[in-house]
Motif scaffolding. Structure first.
Motif, short mmCIF file in Angstrom:
data_model
loop_
_atom_site.label_atom_id
_atom_site.label_comp_id
_atom_site.label_asym_id
_atom_site.label_seq_id
_atom_site.Cartn_x
_atom_site.Cartn_y
_atom_site.Cartn_z
N LEU A 94 1.82 -2.84 12.96
CA LEU A 94 2.36 -3.28 11.68
C LEU A 94 1.27 -3.83 10.77
N GLU A 95 0.37 -4.63 11.33
CA GLU A 95 -0.67 -5.27 10.52
C GLU A 95 -1.54 -4.22 9.82
N SER A 96 -1.86 -3.15 10.51
CA SER A 96 -2.65 -2.08 9.90
C SER A 96 -1.87 -1.38 8.79
N ALA A 97 -0.57 -1.15 9.04
CA ALA A 97 0.26 -0.50 8.03
C ALA A 97 0.35 -1.36 6.77
N GLN A 98 0.53 -2.66 6.94
CA GLN A 98 0.58 -3.56 5.79
C GLN A 98 -0.74 -3.56 5.02
N ALA A 99 -1.85 -3.52 5.75
CA ALA A 99 -3.17 -3.50 5.10
C ALA A 99 -3.35 -2.22 4.31
N ARG A 100 -2.89 -1.09 4.85
CA ARG A 100 -3.02 0.19 4.14
C ARG A 100 -2.11 0.23 2.92
N LEU A 101 -0.94 -0.38 3.03
CA LEU A 101 -0.07 -0.47 1.86
C LEU A 101 -0.74 -1.31 0.77
N ALA A 102 -1.37 -2.41 1.16
CA ALA A 102 -2.05 -3.27 0.19
C ALA A 102 -3.14 -2.51 -0.55
N VAL A 103 -3.89 -1.70 0.17
CA VAL A 103 -4.94 -0.89 -0.48
C VAL A 103 -4.32 0.08 -1.48
N ARG A 104 -3.23 0.73 -1.10
CA ARG A 104 -2.59 1.70 -1.99
C ARG A 104 -2.06 1.00 -3.26
N VAL A 105 -1.39 -0.13 -3.09
CA VAL A 105 -0.85 -0.86 -4.23
C VAL A 105 -1.97 -1.31 -5.16
N SER A 106 -3.05 -1.82 -4.60
CA SER A 106 -4.18 -2.27 -5.41
C SER A 106 -4.80 -1.11 -6.19
N GLU A 107 -4.93 0.04 -5.53
CA GLU A 107 -5.48 1.23 -6.21
C GLU A 107 -4.60 1.65 -7.39
N VAL A 108 -3.30 1.66 -7.15
CA VAL A 108 -2.36 2.08 -8.19
C VAL A 108 -2.42 1.11 -9.38
N LEU A 109 -2.46 -0.18 -9.10
CA LEU A 109 -2.57 -1.18 -10.17
C LEU A 109 -3.87 -1.03 -10.96
N ALA A 110 -4.95 -0.76 -10.26
CA ALA A 110 -6.26 -0.64 -10.91
C ALA A 110 -6.30 0.53 -11.89
N GLU A 111 -5.42 1.52 -11.67
CA GLU A 111 -5.37 2.68 -12.56
C GLU A 111 -4.35 2.49 -13.69
N GLY A 112 -3.76 1.31 -13.77
CA GLY A 112 -2.85 1.01 -14.88
C GLY A 112 -1.41 1.42 -14.66
N HIS A 113 -1.04 1.73 -13.42
CA HIS A 113 0.33 2.15 -13.11
C HIS A 113 1.22 0.97 -12.76
#
Length: 314
Positions: A94-113
């Motif tokens: 679970l901890e790895s899945a949460q970390a990967r979700l965090a990376v995806r969310v951060s990437e999406v935010l950084a692109e203005g989405h």
């Protein structure tokens, strides 16, 4: 283990011959880096946290059920909507899945989405918040992140024995303390029957703004809206998380923990609209849709309607 590639196979539905009759399945696009800013759906196909919390598993199938329910809804968007695929947890990490979700969310935010995360168990919250915290913390200024959780449960259990769907906001509170950030948490729809005295005491110690399910009525909405505005004013950005079990079991039978009382959709929607109008909403997620316990797709349709409305308003 790697996450699933972006698949558009679930985006199928009716096609009307009349002009201006597009539906979601005809307009949604696979997300790619550099896409024109819009709304990005990110699936969190995981219920390992529900399993650890001794709940009814099945929420890992939630993202697919929501996509299928969204597919034939009428298209009224003014900006593009993308599907960024699923973060999965097939190995129980679970901890790895949460970390990967965090990376995806951060990437999406950084692109203005505007990211909208489709759960999954409510352990999704720790990944969603961490992604927003990563994005907000990159500027070197202490951010005031407001968490607004519509939920029958506090999810403030002690994570000492490991994270679960019952611990995400206790984990976030601990992270805020470690970073020297304020912890702003509002939880609306709480069931006193489903939360122990210890959890109410922990919420009070953390300064959580609480509204119980029976307190949210048509007659009290103006006062609650005023209180919500005051909460929002103290925050720089907002993270909205919707546990579908905040709805009455008759409206949302397909959840990990059905609510005997709950807060009905007509009462939730005005408060959600208020949050969207604030201009501060950055991350949204929905949690605990459990298709294996749904009736005629009723809960998935409700989740899809919420996403449809939030993607228009946010």
């Amino acid at each position: 283990m790697s996450d699933k590639e972006i698949s558009m196979a679930s985006w199928q539905g009716r096609v009307d011959p009349e002009p201006d009759s597009a539906r979601w399945h005809q307009r949604i696009l696979p997300w790619r880096a550099g896409s024109v800013p819009g709304v990005v759906l990110v699936g969190f196909a995981c219920d390992e946290g529900v399993l650890r919390n001794k709940g009814r598993v099945g929420a890992a199938a939630g993202p697919l059920a929501i996509r299928k329910a969204l597919a034939s809804l009428a298209w009224h968007q003014q900006r593009p909507v993308y599907d960024a695929g699923d973060i999965t947890c097939p190995d129980g990490d679970l901890e790895s899945a949460q970390a990967r979700l965090a990376v995806r969310v951060s990437e999406v935010l950084a692109e203005g989405h505007q990211p909208i995360v489709l759960g999954g168990g409510h352990e999704v919250a720790y990944g969603s918040w961490t992604g927003l915290a990563t994005y907000m913390g990159s500027g070197g200024v202490v951010p005031r992140i407001g968490i607004v959780n519509f939920d029958a449960h506090f999810d403030l259990r002690d994570p000492a024995n490991g994270p679960s769907s019952g611990t995400p906001f206790a984990q976030i509170a601990a992270q805020c303390t470690m970073r020297g950030w304020p912890f702003h948490y509002a939880c609306l729809g709480i069931s006193r029957a489903s939360n122990t005295q210890a959890l109410f005491a922990r919420a009070a110690a953390l300064g959580v703004w609480v509204r119980e399910d029976h307190e949210i009525r048509e007659s009290t909405l103006p006062q609650i809206a005023t209180e919500l505005d005051a909460f929002v004013a103290e925050c720089d950005v907002l993270y909205l998380t919707l546990d579908i079990d905040v709805l009455p079991a008759a409206e949302a039978p397909g959840v990990s923990a059905p609510a005997a009382h709950g807060v009905s959709l007509p009462l939730l929607e005005p408060l959600l609209a208020r949050l969207c109008k604030s201009g501060k909403l950055r991350v949204i997620d929905l949690a605990e849709l459990n298709p294996s316990h749904d009736i005629d797709g009723r809960t998935a349709r409700t989740a899809a309607r919420l996403i449809h409305r939030l993607s228009l308003m946010s």
